[in-house]
Design an enzyme around this catalytic site. Structure first.
Site, short mmCIF file in Angstrom:
data_model
loop_
_atom_site.label_atom_id
_atom_site.label_comp_id
_atom_site.label_asym_id
_atom_site.label_seq_id
_atom_site.Cartn_x
_atom_site.Cartn_y
_atom_site.Cartn_z
N HIS A 1 0.83 -1.21 0.00
CA HIS A 1 0.00 0.00 0.00
C HIS A 1 0.86 1.26 0.00
CE1 HIS A 1 -3.59 2.35 0.22
NE2 HIS A 1 -2.92 3.14 1.04
N ASP B 1 0.47 4.35 -2.57
CA ASP B 1 0.45 5.78 -2.22
C ASP B 1 1.56 6.54 -2.95
OD1 ASP B 1 -1.70 5.70 -0.48
OD2 ASP B 1 -0.46 5.49 1.32
N HIS C 1 3.02 10.91 2.78
CA HIS C 1 2.61 11.84 1.72
C HIS C 1 3.44 13.12 1.71
CE1 HIS C 1 -0.66 9.16 0.99
NE2 HIS C 1 -1.11 9.29 2.23
ZN LIG Z 1 -3.12 5.24 0.96
#
Ligand SMILES: [Zn+2]
Length: 306
Positions: A235, A239, A262
């Site tokens: 995952h 992302d 992020h």
């Molecule tokens: Zn995510």
């Protein structure tokens, strides 16, 4: 020649936002070559268009958002990841709320939607951002680096104290087929012990076992278990693909991350774009065959490829 892609027809998707908990409907429209990915909030009168670029990114806490204040769209990363994963460059997204629906917490539902909708080839060559020199960003003990490579490679390491995650590392060589097979189905995850803290910050209000892997102190709480033993790092790669797709082109470069999130992904994009001699934008025609073959769609999608 490898051409730009859009979706073959418009499609609407309804679901809830994992952070806002709000029900939203999102409509994806086909778009012409060089349009890129653009979002518009239809619930805000006269809302300015939000272009999916690294510079448009607002907050990066537990999700990637585009825009600032009221006119923003949160949690764009999974949708952007799937669009990149299928080589789709141009889509206009209308959304009647503040956050992209989370669906099952992975990219699987978006892949399914694109399969149903079909993918349209446009009459213009794809462009590639080719990395020429390494660029690195670091925040505390977390870092991310991008360096020259013939195609997109992501080497990701995550470290958690949780006994089920601990340290996971995976290297992913991008192709549309590998993306669908290895990355697109990996779900987002969270620790039960963090839920109260995140809710106090206004996050994960829509989170549940239906849209995230939730871990208590010892085990996965979801009755169906994991989709991959290393679903967590997969995952993280999902992302990363979504966040670096904000560079705006196909990418020829290797991204290595350590404990990234992020924020770090966006810092890396901004740092690269601020270093003009570290990259060049070229037409797909000047790339080697192997780099272009990565964008061939697997047989399961090919019949719908018009
Ligand atoms: Zn995510």
């Amino acid at each position: 020649m490898l051409n730009q892609r859009t979706i073959a027809k418009k499609v609407s998707i309804t679901g809830i936002g994992i952070h806002s908990g709000r029900k939203v409907t999102m409509t994806l429209h086909p778009a012409e070559a060089d349009f890129g990915i653009q979002f518009r909030r239809t619930d805000i009168k006269g809302a300015e268009i939000l272009k999916a670029t690294a510079e448009t990114v607002g907050t990066t806490e537990n999700n990637t958002s585009l825009g600032q204040g009221l006119n923003s769209v949160h949690t764009v990363e999974h949708l952007l990841s799937v669009l990149y994963g299928l080589g789709i460059n141009n889509v206009f997204v209308e959304i009647d709320g503040p956050e992209v629906p989370i669906m099952d917490g992975s990219g699987a539902s978006f892949v399914f939607v694109m399969k149903e909708t079909g993918i349209q080839t446009l009459n213009k060559s794809k462009k590639f951002l080719v990395v020429l020199k390494p660029v690195e960003v670091q925040v505390g003990d977390k870092w991310a680096k991008i360096e020259p490579a013939e195609r997109l490679i992501i080497d990701s390491t995550i470290v958690f104290t949780h006994p089920l995650i601990k340290k996971q590392r995976k290297q992913f060589e991008f192709s549309c087929e590998n993306y669908i097979r290895e990355i697109g189905r990996a779900r987002t995850f969270g620790l039960l012990r963090d839920v109260d803290m995140l809710k106090r910050k206004g996050l994960v209000k829509g989170g549940s076992l239906d849209n995230a892997i939730v871990l208590d102190d010892f085990k996965v709480m979801n009755p169906e278990g994991l989709r991959f033993v290393d679903e967590f790092v997969r995952h993280k790669i999902l992302d990363t693909v979504g966040d670096i797709s904000l560079l705006g082109h196909e990418i020829a470069g290797k991204v290595t991350t350590f404990k990234s999130g992020h924020n770090l992904h966006n810092l890396l994009c901004r740092q690269l774009l601020a270093t003009p001699d570290a990259y060049e934008i070229v037409s797909a025609t000047s790339l080697r065959k192997e780099a272009l073959e990565a964008f061939e769609l697997p047989r399961a999608l090919a019949p719908l490829f018009t």
